[in-house]
Write an enzyme that holds these catalytic residues in place. Structure first.
Site, PDB file in Angstrom:
ATOM      1  N   HIS A   1       8.033   2.790   9.453  1.00 35.74           N
ATOM      2  CA  HIS A   1       8.581   2.994   8.113  1.00 35.74           C
ATOM      3  C   HIS A   1       9.397   4.284   8.046  1.00 35.74           C
ATOM      4  O   HIS A   1      10.519   4.306   7.528  1.00 35.74           O
ATOM      5  CB  HIS A   1       7.443   3.038   7.100  1.00 35.74           C
ATOM      6  CG  HIS A   1       7.873   3.310   5.690  1.00 35.74           C
ATOM      7  ND1 HIS A   1       8.548   2.385   4.926  1.00 35.74           N
ATOM      8  CD2 HIS A   1       7.740   4.416   4.904  1.00 35.74           C
ATOM      9  CE1 HIS A   1       8.810   2.893   3.728  1.00 35.74           C
ATOM     10  NE2 HIS A   1       8.329   4.128   3.692  1.00 35.74           N
TER      11      HIS A   1
ATOM     12  N   SER B   1      12.353   3.113   1.131  1.00 34.21           N
ATOM     13  CA  SER B   1      11.004   3.184   0.584  1.00 34.21           C
ATOM     14  C   SER B   1      11.045   3.101  -0.949  1.00 34.21           C
ATOM     15  O   SER B   1      11.526   2.103  -1.494  1.00 34.21           O
ATOM     16  CB  SER B   1      10.310   4.464   1.071  1.00 34.21           C
ATOM     17  OG  SER B   1       8.924   4.424   0.797  1.00 34.21           O
TER      18      SER B   1
END
Length: 317
Positions: free
Chosen positions: A296, A191
């Site tokens: 994610h 991320s």
């Protein structure tokens, strides 16, 4: 990572062997990893606290140059003797959460192969993430030098200062008293950490040999990191690095997926894939794979485990 492989077509090099192993590991499992914990979830005891038969842990703290942030650095060294050429070293961003994702089965698996030293760079807090600090440290500065912030009004742009801290203060202290191979250093991030990994690869291609970025936040400040691409492609040092990028299901939203914001929606679909294609066309050693069944958050541990097992040359535990 995917299927697109590096454009080099000569005899296999160590970086190509690493890339092939990493892609093979990633292909093993596209689902089933646990979701990334909530950022402010208390850390609780980890393998570093409980102890491991495969790795010995030590911890030290470093303070930022401005005195406003304290970094907890956890170093995990394999207990078995180091090879004559020295050990490889893997630097893990979001170090608190990375250590929390380790367990004895994984460490034992790594120790059975080309066991790397693990250097987890986190923050001296009792949570898995320090979201304000990482928003500053993991994001690139604007090219025009102006201040910048994300959609949550958290200041950003501190990547250069943070990478300087890693190179000049964390690396020497982490690797002191260890027999390491400086030509086999890896940086892993997810991320915002993946964004920093990309930025480091583009601006400091010789700081590490391998760069592993999972779901990098390429969208940050409308793709600010892409402004470094042109200079990178003219840098001869680019030829020796290996960059591995893995992306999860970008449009599949679950409990660990945050709602879209203007900044997150600032780049058109396919921007990451186009970036990879341009690097490959320029002869950069890049691999890329998409795992559409991975959210994610779940990709945090999935990519961490796959990166470490690929580097050690061992199967997924």
């Amino acid at each position: 990572m995917r299927a697109a492989t590096s454009s080099h077509a000569v005899s296999p090099s160590p970086t190509r062997v690493f890339a092939a192993a990493l892609m093979a590991c990633l292909a093993l499992t596209a689902a089933g990893a646990e979701a990334q914990p909530r950022p402010q979830e208390p850390l609780g005891p980890t393998i570093a606290d409980r102890g491991s038969q495969a790795y010995a842990f030590r911890t030290f703290v470093v303070t930022s140059e401005d005195g406003l942030r304290r970094y907890k650095v956890q170093v995990a060294e394999p207990r078995k003797p180091a090879p004559a050429e020295g050990r490889q070293v893997v630097y893990l961003l979001d170090g608190n959460a990375a250590v929390a994702a380790l367990d004895e089965a994984l460490l034992s698996t790594l120790a059975a192969g080309d066991a790397p030293v693990l250097v987890a760079i986190g923050y001296d807090v009792d949570t898995r993430f320090d979201i304000a600090a990482r928003a500053l440290d993991y994001t690139p500065p604007r090219m025009d030098g102006k201040p910048t912030a994300d959609d949550m009004s958290r200041p950003g742009g501190g990547a250069d200062a943070f990478l300087k801290l890693i190179e000049r203060r964390i690396m020497p202290q982490a690797e002191a008293r260890l027999r390491v191979d400086p030509q086999r250093r890896t940086l892993w991030g997810h991320s915002y950490g993946g964004l920093l990994t990309l930025y480091a690869a583009l601006t400091r291609p010789d700081l590490f040999r391998h760069y592993a970025a999972a779901d990098p936040s390429l969208w940050w400040n409308a793709g600010e990191v892409l402004n470094r691409e042109a200079a990178f492609l003219h840098d001869p040092r680019r030829k020796r690095l290996n960059l591995d990028i893995v992306a999860g299901g970008g449009q599949r939203r679950g409990p660990d997926q945050r709602a879209p914001t203007p900044m997150r929606d600032s780049l058109p679909p396919g921007t990451l894939q186009a970036f990879v294609a341009r690097l490959q066309a320029a002869g950069v050693g890049v691999t890329f794979q998409e795992l559409p069944d991975q959210s994610h958050g779940a990709l945090f541990r999935t990519s961490l485990v796959r990166t470490l097992t690929a580097l050690s040359g061992t199967p997924q535990p």
